[in-house]
Design a protein around this motif. Structure first.
Motif, PDB file in Angstrom:
ATOM      1  N   TYR A 252      20.865  42.406  -3.351  1.00 54.56           N
ATOM      2  CA  TYR A 252      20.970  42.562  -1.898  1.00 54.56           C
ATOM      3  C   TYR A 252      21.774  43.802  -1.529  1.00 54.56           C
ATOM      4  CZ  TYR A 252      19.187  37.796  -1.029  1.00 54.56           C
ATOM      5  OH  TYR A 252      18.418  36.670  -0.941  1.00 54.56           O
TER       6      TYR A 252
ATOM      7  N   ARG B  94      23.766  38.554   6.677  1.00 52.88           N
ATOM      8  CA  ARG B  94      23.870  38.819   5.240  1.00 52.88           C
ATOM      9  C   ARG B  94      24.372  40.245   4.991  1.00 52.88           C
ATOM     10  NH1 ARG B  94      18.898  37.146   2.939  1.00 52.88           N
ATOM     11  NH2 ARG B  94      18.022  39.120   3.607  1.00 52.88           N
TER      12      ARG B  94
ATOM     13  N   THR C  88      27.660  30.070   0.317  1.00 54.37           N
ATOM     14  CA  THR C  88      26.240  30.314   0.510  1.00 54.37           C
ATOM     15  C   THR C  88      26.029  31.760   0.955  1.00 54.37           C
ATOM     16  OG1 THR C  88      24.232  29.540   1.616  1.00 54.37           O
ATOM     17  CG2 THR C  88      26.233  29.508   2.909  1.00 54.37           C
TER      18      THR C  88
ATOM     19  N   VAL D  99      21.119  33.601   5.293  1.00 51.85           N
ATOM     20  CA  VAL D  99      19.681  33.842   5.304  1.00 51.85           C
ATOM     21  C   VAL D  99      19.343  34.947   6.305  1.00 51.85           C
ATOM     22  CG1 VAL D  99      17.442  32.779   5.800  1.00 51.85           C
ATOM     23  CG2 VAL D  99      19.196  31.478   4.607  1.00 51.85           C
ATOM     24  N   ARG D 100      19.996  34.926   7.453  1.00 49.75           N
ATOM     25  CA  ARG D 100      19.714  35.942   8.482  1.00 49.75           C
ATOM     26  C   ARG D 100      20.128  37.322   7.971  1.00 49.75           C
ATOM     27  NH1 ARG D 100      22.788  34.168  13.351  1.00 49.75           N
ATOM     28  NH2 ARG D 100      22.278  36.279  14.002  1.00 49.75           N
TER      29      ARG D 100
END
Length: 159
Positions: A138, A98, A90, A93-94
């Protein structure tokens, strides 16, 4: 541990194992082809042992002997929970976590002096996760990879 879980994943094999644990397996029940096949897997993984008198016994010590898998080598301890079997399960989210994960990935997957095409970046990210476009995006947003204006090449930002 994965082999033990895989051996118990089959419902029929699990039933057979439960009957052996409960000592509720009449000798004639292990004579069918399916039972022999399942029993062979239980014996091979060490979940069951055959005693000298021919009876079967579940060996609970197999669970004590099996250690959980060590975290992915080279993955910082704080990030190890995001990996299973060497793959990223995964994307955190933070944002801070990340970014730490992305910095780790770019540091291990890309050389700082080299320029990469988009397919090369995707191929590198695919070794750890299937959503290559999210990882690529990202990394660019976090300033870890720089993309050429025309989008044709990427390079890792020196630390």
């Amino acid at each position: 541990m994965d082999q033990l879980l895989a051996a118990l994943a089959d419902p029929e094999r699990l039933k057979l194992y439960a009957r052996i644990v409960l000592d509720d397996l009449p000798p004639r029940d292990e004579d069918s082809d399916a039972a022999r096949k399942h029993l062979g897997r239980l014996l091979a993984t060490g979940l069951v042992e055959r005693l000298p008198d021919g009876s079967l016994r579940a060996d609970p010590a197999v669970f004590r002997r099996t250690r959980p898998q060590e975290p992915q080598s080279g993955v910082p301890r704080r990030l190890a929970g995001f990996f299973a079997g060497g793959r990223l399960t995964t994307i955190p989210v933070r944002p801070a976590v990340r970014r730490e994960l992305l910095a780790h990935l770019t540091g291990t997957l890309f050389e700082s002096e080299r320029s990469y095409s988009e397919p090369e970046v995707n191929e590198a990210f695919r070794t750890v996760h299937d959503d290559t476009s999210a990882l690529r995006r990202y990394c660019v947003e976090n300033g870890l990879l720089v993309r050429e204006r025309d989008g044709s090449r990427y390079r890792r930002v020196a630390a």
